[in-house]
Design an enzyme around this catalytic site. Sequence first.
Site, PDB file in Angstrom:
ATOM      1  CG  ASP A  32      41.379 -55.025  80.560  1.00 49.27           C
ATOM      2  OD1 ASP A  32      40.488 -54.152  80.464  1.00 49.27           O
ATOM      3  OD2 ASP A  32      42.428 -54.993  79.881  1.00 49.27           O
ATOM      4  CB  VAL A  33      35.652 -53.844  82.494  1.00 46.59           C
ATOM      5  CG1 VAL A  33      35.330 -54.515  83.819  1.00 46.59           C
ATOM      6  CG2 VAL A  33      36.310 -52.481  82.727  1.00 46.59           C
TER       7      VAL A  33
ATOM      8  N   GLY B 163      35.554 -51.482  88.954  1.00 47.03           N
ATOM      9  CA  GLY B 163      36.405 -50.411  89.473  1.00 47.03           C
ATOM     10  C   GLY B 163      36.203 -50.188  90.961  1.00 47.03           C
ATOM     11  CB  ALA B 164      34.592 -52.262  93.487  1.00 48.84           C
TER      12      ALA B 164
ATOM     13  CB  SER C  52      31.132 -37.324  84.129  1.00 48.50           C
ATOM     14  OG  SER C  52      31.710 -36.065  84.409  1.00 48.50           O
TER      15      SER C  52
ATOM     16  CE1 TYR D 213      35.998 -39.072  82.585  1.00 49.55           C
ATOM     17  CE2 TYR D 213      34.965 -36.907  82.584  1.00 49.55           C
ATOM     18  CZ  TYR D 213      35.166 -38.135  83.178  1.00 49.55           C
ATOM     19  OH  TYR D 213      34.527 -38.444  84.362  1.00 49.55           O
TER      20      TYR D 213
ATOM     21  CG  ASN E 216      32.890 -46.881  89.776  1.00 49.37           C
ATOM     22  OD1 ASN E 216      32.603 -45.705  89.981  1.00 49.37           O
ATOM     23  ND2 ASN E 216      34.081 -47.375  90.090  1.00 49.37           N
TER      24      ASN E 216
ATOM     25  CE  LYS F 203      32.990 -41.271  82.795  1.00 51.52           C
ATOM     26  NZ  LYS F 203      32.618 -42.495  83.549  1.00 51.52           N
TER      27      LYS F 203
END
Length: 253
Positions: A61-62, A12-13, A141, A158, A88, A162
């Site tokens: 696509d991770v 996601g960089a 998060s 979410y 990330n 997390k």
Amino acid sequence: MKLKNKVAIVTGAGSGNGRAIALRMFEEGATVVVADMNEAGAHETIALASEGSKAMVVKVDVTKKEEVENMVAQTIRELGKIDILVNNAGIVAFTPFLELGEEEWDRVHNVNLKAPFLCSQAVAKEMIKAGQGGRIINITSVEAHRVVSSSGSCQPHYNSSKGGLHMLTKATALELSSHGITVNAVAPGVVQTPFTEKGLAIPEVKQWILDRVPAKRVGKPQDVANAVVFLATDDADYITGTTLVVDGGWTIH
């Protein structure tokens, strides 16, 4: 340069926190695999790096095991090793619980929890094979630890994704410690990124946040990047299975 001669993968960089993490790692001398579905964004990240920075872009696509394994294989083939993995890549969605559909639930968990599992497993195998230890850093998060809501509704998919990543960090830290691999997490509060810009543009929402953050400001991606780089260096060699909270003091109370 605390990361000189190190090879890092940052997922996601192509924007936001991931871009800031990659840029800080460049500054510290690392060779960075800028991994993202958004190939154009990944190239933009590299364009922002200082001259002479060593980088490689991988479109991935991770959430797909085969693509993750190809990313890892390409890194080993072209760069010879992997010293650092930063999980990330993540997504956030705001659908209330009673309106939440199965498809959205799966999408959030696939990106936020399944993907770090796939990436960590594939990278850890290579780290163990090399016998030089390594660093795995997960971006969780503050919402892995508390429910945050300014409107009465929250983000159960979410929060749970997390929260799962928080526990995955601890479990993999324990299992991989005998191989010299540390696994830690960074838990950001509200940070100014493309994910949050829409909400932060609403004055009442931004004020609600500032009223609860002792530092009296919204976080910057650089704040997250600095914490990640610390955990990636030798300075954090005796730290594993822990979470570094970067939230301006929100979770103090």
